[in-house]
Write an enzyme that holds these catalytic residues in place. Structure first.
Site, PDB file in Angstrom:
ATOM      1  N   PHE B 121       0.805  -1.032  -0.093  1.00 28.57           N
ATOM      2  CA  PHE B 121      -0.016  -0.105  -0.010  1.00 28.57           C
ATOM      3  C   PHE B 121       0.966   1.322  -0.025  1.00 28.57           C
ATOM      4  CE2 PHE B 121      -2.665   3.004   2.449  1.00 28.57           C
ATOM      5  CZ  PHE B 121      -3.886   2.891   1.659  1.00 28.57           C
ATOM      6  N   GLY B 130       2.357  11.282   7.089  1.00 34.33           N
ATOM      7  CA  GLY B 130       1.554  10.315   6.648  1.00 34.33           C
ATOM      8  C   GLY B 130       0.234  10.490   6.873  1.00 34.33           C
ATOM      9  N   TRP B 155       8.392   4.442   3.320  1.00 32.78           N
ATOM     10  CA  TRP B 155       7.713   3.560   4.598  1.00 32.78           C
ATOM     11  C   TRP B 155       6.700   2.468   4.201  1.00 32.78           C
ATOM     12  CZ3 TRP B 155      11.460   4.601   7.645  1.00 32.78           C
ATOM     13  CH2 TRP B 155      11.748   5.996   7.949  1.00 32.78           C
ATOM     14  N   ARG B 263      12.254 -16.434  37.983  1.00 29.54           N
ATOM     15  CA  ARG B 263      13.003 -15.572  38.241  1.00 29.54           C
ATOM     16  C   ARG B 263      12.741 -15.135  39.612  1.00 29.54           C
ATOM     17  NH1 ARG B 263      18.327 -13.563  36.154  1.00 29.54           N
ATOM     18  NH2 ARG B 263      18.220 -11.525  36.647  1.00 29.54           N
ATOM     19  N   ILE B 333       9.468  -5.087  33.647  1.00 30.70           N
ATOM     20  CA  ILE B 333       9.486  -6.802  34.561  1.00 30.70           C
ATOM     21  C   ILE B 333      10.884  -7.510  34.298  1.00 30.70           C
ATOM     22  CG2 ILE B 333       8.440  -9.007  34.717  1.00 30.70           C
ATOM     23  CD1 ILE B 333       5.628  -7.305  34.530  1.00 30.70           C
ATOM     24  N   GLY B 335      13.646  -6.231  33.617  1.00 33.58           N
ATOM     25  CA  GLY B 335      14.774  -5.659  33.890  1.00 33.58           C
ATOM     26  C   GLY B 335      15.835  -5.442  32.689  1.00 33.58           C
ATOM     27  N   GLU B 359      -1.473   3.999  10.108  1.00 35.41           N
ATOM     28  CA  GLU B 359      -3.090   3.863  10.075  1.00 35.41           C
ATOM     29  C   GLU B 359      -3.747   4.659  10.948  1.00 35.41           C
ATOM     30  OE1 GLU B 359      -2.200   2.316   7.582  1.00 35.41           O
ATOM     31  OE2 GLU B 359      -1.621   0.455   7.496  1.00 35.41           O
TER      32      GLU B 359
END
Lengths: 83, 379
Positions: B121, B130, B155, B263, B333, B335, B359
């Site tokens: 497109f 854009g 793009w 973890r 989360i 790190g 868009e």
């Protein structure tokens, strides 16, 4: 059909833009509230409400300028479908 | 990229397996390579996922928009770059179906449905935002043989591999849309490397220099109504992006649930920390809200209801912002590991940001959605 179509089209527009007043023959594009988004909504509304697919050659500004012109477009499409 | 003979597109369970086994484990490698291998694109074709919404007479399966959204969500969960290719290919395929004449439909739709030809497109231009979709820099001039196209588009998702460009250009009667084969003389495609998000979506700069087109290259109406071609295509693209953003949130949840389960910090599993639970709860809620909004937009589209246009804006607005939040929380989360190529969340964050830009940017959406709110209040 034509009067019924006018009523339905007018109701759709005024539901979206309740502050705008216009006659069935008035150029709604000249009033400045129709943008590309609403134009697409108008096309979709007419196709859904009247069970038709507007062909490319009928998709021009002249057919959407007023409630009356849109109702005429609907009448042509629906008569073509049954004819 | 010819698809094998199948009875129809893959069901959601099969798509999920495809993503789990063949996409998600390799998405970081796709990003590093800035490329999605042809074999992967062929697998999408084998699963009949390129344009399953097309009717069967054109090689599609008449898939409804709600189901299509779930497919794009699944693909987006695995790899936003691949989902981006599906997005633009869908926009081109749907446009040829909606606006194309019989000859254009017969020429292109079967090839687009099976992925034998890929579409891209071409709207945004190098010197123009854009969001300012007037395509004024690209011109198509009518002569006795057809059209002559000049201009540059930037793009362009999938531009490096596309066979068919859907190009917006200005003519004497305003903006028009053209179907341009990538191998036409005068078409030059240049890869855009090192892009920070959807890096494997094979973005390109596409230049058109005196490209000669037959009259039949014109797609859809001219003049005022040509804007509806663009609006219609962008609506589908927006829906696909929204669904893909929900997929990003799901991927963030999956990654965090796994990571925080193995973890620990100070002897406490991360999953038991209140602030981790708070972020996870936010992600789950955002995912569910995003999916519901997408399903509403898809159902309205299936019903041909014009309300789908605004519902899609709202779905994309929520889902893209929520994906950025979720992916950002996922990096937090994780790190330092969040920045590692060994984990998916850094890529998710980079890709999520793209969904807020394409868009219809978040800021453009705010203009539109707020205007609708004022209209509703005035009623």
């Amino acid at each position: 059909m034509s009067n019924d179509a006018r009523t339905q089209i007018r109701t759709f527009i005024t539901t979206k833009f309740p502050d705008v007043t216009f006659s069935d023959e008035e150029d709604i594009f000249a009033l400045g509230f129709v943008n590309s988004l609403f134009a697409m909504e108008l096309v979709m509304f007419i196709e859904k409400a009247f069970g038709t697919r507007i062909p490319n050659e009928e998709l021009h500004l002249g057919n959407f300028r007023s409630v009356a012109l849109m109702a005429d477009l609907v009448a042509r499409q629906t008569s073509a479908a049954v004819g | 990229m010819k698809a094998e003979t199948r009875s129809g597109p893959a069901g959601l369970a099969e798509v999920r397996r495809f993503v789990d086994l063949e996409i998600a484990p390799h998405a970081n490698a796709f990003e590093r390579a800035e490329w999605i291998p042809r074999e992967v694109l062929s697998r999408v074709a084998e699963l009949d996922l390129w344009a399953p919404f097309l009717p069967s007479e054109f090689g599609g399966a008449g898939m409804d928009m709600v189901t299509l959204g779930r497919v794009h969500e699944e693909i987006g969960r695995g790899c936003s770059s691949l989902r981006s290719l599906l997005t633009v290919h869908s926009m081109v395929s749907a446009s040829v179906h909606r606006w194309g004449d019989q000859a254009q439909q017969e020429k292109w739709l079967r090839a687009l449905a099976c992925g034998e030809k890929l579409g891209a497109f071409c709207l945004t231009e190098p010197d123009r935002s854009g969001s300012d979709a007037t395509a004024e820099g690209t011109t198509a001039v009518r002569d006795q043989d057809g059209w002559v196209l000049n201009g540059t588009k930037k793009w362009i998702t999938g531009g490096q591999v596309a066979d068919l460009f859907m190009v917006f250009a200005t003519t004497g009667s305003g903006m028009c849309t053209f179907l341009v084969e990538a191998d036409r003389p005068g078409v030059r495609v240049t890869a855009l490397p090192h892009v920070a998000g959807t890096t494997a979506s094979m973005l390109a700069l596409v230049e058109f220099t005196d490209v000669r087109l037959e009259p039949s290259a014109l797609l859809g109406p001219q003049g005022w109504a040509a804007g509806t071609v663009m609006t219609n295509a962008l609506g589908l693209g927006r829906y696909s992006v929204a669904c893909g953003a929900v997929g990003i949130i799901r991927a963030a949840i999956d990654a965090c649930a796994e990571y925080t389960s193995v973890r620990s910090a100070g002897g406490v599993p991360l999953r038991d920390l209140p602030h981790v639970r708070q972020m996870m709860s936010g992600m789950v809620t955002a995912r569910d809200a995003g999916r519901l909004l997408c399903e509403r937009a898809g159902a309205l589209s299936d019903a041909g209801d014009p309300a789908t246009i605004m519902a899609t804006w709202v779905a994309k607005y929520h889902a893209s912002k929520a994906a950025v939040q979720a992916a950002g929380d996922a990096v937090q989360i994780h790190g330092a590991n969040g920045f590692s190529p060994e984990h998916p969340v850094g890529r998710l964050y980079r890709d999520s940001k793209v969904t807020e830009v394409i868009e219809g940017s978040t800021q453009v959406q705010e203009l539109t959605i707020a205007a609708e709110a004022y209209r509703e209040v005035a009623q």
